[in-house]
Design an enzyme around this catalytic site. Structure first.
Site, PDB file in Angstrom:
ATOM      1  N   TRP A 167       0.796  -1.219   0.000  1.00  0.00           N
ATOM      2  CA  TRP A 167       0.000   0.000   0.000  1.00  0.00           C
ATOM      3  C   TRP A 167       0.834   1.277   0.000  1.00  0.00           C
ATOM      4  O   TRP A 167       0.401   2.296  -0.532  1.00  0.00           O
ATOM      5  CB  TRP A 167      -0.939   0.005   1.219  1.00  0.00           C
ATOM      6  CG  TRP A 167      -1.810  -1.201   1.260  1.00  0.00           C
ATOM      7  CD1 TRP A 167      -1.733  -2.260   2.120  1.00  0.00           C
ATOM      8  CD2 TRP A 167      -2.903  -1.507   0.379  1.00  0.00           C
ATOM      9  NE1 TRP A 167      -2.692  -3.196   1.829  1.00  0.00           N
ATOM     10  CE2 TRP A 167      -3.441  -2.753   0.771  1.00  0.00           C
ATOM     11  CE3 TRP A 167      -3.480  -0.835  -0.704  1.00  0.00           C
ATOM     12  CZ2 TRP A 167      -4.510  -3.345   0.108  1.00  0.00           C
ATOM     13  CZ3 TRP A 167      -4.551  -1.433  -1.349  1.00  0.00           C
ATOM     14  CH2 TRP A 167      -5.057  -2.671  -0.936  1.00  0.00           C
ATOM     15  N   VAL A 168       1.989   1.231   0.624  1.00  0.00           N
ATOM     16  CA  VAL A 168       2.868   2.402   0.662  1.00  0.00           C
ATOM     17  C   VAL A 168       4.245   1.954   0.176  1.00  0.00           C
ATOM     18  O   VAL A 168       4.927   1.188   0.867  1.00  0.00           O
ATOM     19  CB  VAL A 168       2.977   2.991   2.085  1.00  0.00           C
ATOM     20  CG1 VAL A 168       3.834   4.261   2.057  1.00  0.00           C
ATOM     21  CG2 VAL A 168       1.597   3.302   2.656  1.00  0.00           C
ATOM     22  N   GLU A 231      -5.577   0.209  -6.290  1.00  0.00           N
ATOM     23  CA  GLU A 231      -5.709   1.594  -5.853  1.00  0.00           C
ATOM     24  C   GLU A 231      -6.544   2.359  -6.878  1.00  0.00           C
ATOM     25  O   GLU A 231      -6.005   2.894  -7.851  1.00  0.00           O
ATOM     26  CB  GLU A 231      -4.338   2.252  -5.685  1.00  0.00           C
ATOM     27  CG  GLU A 231      -3.511   1.652  -4.552  1.00  0.00           C
ATOM     28  CD  GLU A 231      -2.277   2.477  -4.219  1.00  0.00           C
ATOM     29  OE1 GLU A 231      -1.988   3.457  -4.949  1.00  0.00           O
ATOM     30  OE2 GLU A 231      -1.613   2.153  -3.225  1.00  0.00           O
ATOM     31  N   HIS A 234      -5.167   6.165  -7.791  1.00  0.00           N
ATOM     32  CA  HIS A 234      -3.795   6.508  -8.168  1.00  0.00           C
ATOM     33  C   HIS A 234      -3.665   6.535  -9.686  1.00  0.00           C
ATOM     34  O   HIS A 234      -3.780   5.506 -10.354  1.00  0.00           O
ATOM     35  CB  HIS A 234      -2.832   5.474  -7.564  1.00  0.00           C
ATOM     36  CG  HIS A 234      -1.382   5.769  -7.827  1.00  0.00           C
ATOM     37  ND1 HIS A 234      -0.505   6.134  -6.841  1.00  0.00           N
ATOM     38  CD2 HIS A 234      -0.652   5.727  -8.975  1.00  0.00           C
ATOM     39  CE1 HIS A 234       0.700   6.308  -7.357  1.00  0.00           C
ATOM     40  NE2 HIS A 234       0.629   6.063  -8.661  1.00  0.00           N
TER      41      HIS A 234
END
Length: 297
Positions: A167-168, A231, A234
């Site tokens: 996720w990051v 996502e 994004h």
């Protein structure tokens, strides 16, 4: 742009430098409003709050007509690929320009982004750009905060590292450091989770973004190739011609450049992280704090 073989840039050097140094790769500092930056993180998923994930898709296969690095005479014409296996080039620089809300984006992408947002709003939608360019130090802080939140939620160190990376992106491997990526959310649903995909705003953007040179960077059925979870907020600027080709053929950027998932990548990433966490490795895992507020980043 100088390209290297996929595994010639393993995380042991470039990604580790991002994990350890926390220094800015790019010369210009971001000016992200704190209230927008707080919306960048995906909430920790516990048994009580877990968001239902899409059913696992079949392993994608590369199409025969996918453009490959070996078959492309002009490598500079290919869009920049930044992911867990292709860190940001050490000498990468970008000219940044400010958006109306103070966030910054690559100058080459700003006109197309502003036109896309204007047309989206003209169609009756209300959208907000909540994240754009980030320095490496900002990416490092977000990454470590995500790990701390997962640890506070009961994840082991290994589980937290693996889940956080979905996720990051670890510093040095985030598209936000290129200045070419933006996170866009429906203004009346200011949460970055998979329910964003159900908003009219995201549905409009997913259908039309390619017309402005953007692609949905992490589609729901491409996680095994991109290494990043779905996502639906994004978007990445690649130029109108490339975006149209990617959209029409149903590809992700890795498939367009013909860089598939490599067997053993997760093990190599774990080994790199373990080396960073070893005594003298220079990076300290954030201490788990049971009072950590998942929305306080």
């Amino acid at each position: 742009m100088k390209r290297k073989h996929l595994w010639a840039v393993l995380l042991a050097a470039a990604v580790l430098s991002g994990l350890l140094l926390g220094s800015g790769v790019l010369a210009v500092e971001e000016s992200s409003p704190a209230e927008l930056e707080a919306a960048q993180e995906v909430p920790v998923q516990t048994d009580e709050t877990a968001v239902q994930q899409p059913a696992p898709a079949e392993e994608p296969s590369l199409e025969k007509d996918v453009v490959t690095l070996e078959e492309t005479a002009d490598l500079d014409a290919m869009p920049l690929l930044v992911n867990l296996w292709n860190p940001l080039p050490e000498q990468y620089t970008v000219k940044l320009e400010k958006l109306d809300n103070g966030l910054q984006i690559a100058a080459e992408a700003r006109p197309a982004l502003e036109k896309m947002l204007s047309d989206c709003e003209a169609a009756g939608m209300d959208v907000t750009v909540c994240s754009a360019y980030r320095t490496e130090s900002t990416q490092n802080r977000l990454y470590q905060n995500k790990i701390a939140r997962l640890r506070a939620a009961g994840y082991s160190r290994e589980e937290a590292l693996a889940e956080a990376g979905r996720w990051v992106a670890p510093p040095g491997t985030s598209e936000h450091q290129t200045g070419l990526a933006v996170d866009i959310m429906a203004t009346d649903y200011p949460v970055l989770d998979q329910k964003q995909a159900q908003t009219e705003e995201q549905q409009w953007l997913m259908e039309h973004c390619w017309e402005y040179g953007f692609i949905l960077r992490y589609p729901t059925d491409k996680s095994s190739v991109t290494g990043i979870g779905y996502e639906p907020w994004h978007y990445r600027y690649v130029g109108q011609e490339t975006a149209a080709s990617i959209y029409e053929r149903g590809l992700c950027l890795e498939e367009y450049i013909a860089v598939p998932e490599v067997e053993g990548a997760s093990e190599k990433l774990q080994a790199a992280v373990d080396a960073a966490l070893a005594p003298g490795g220079g990076w300290q895992l954030p201490v788990a704090n049971s009072n950590t507020d998942s929305k306080a980043e």
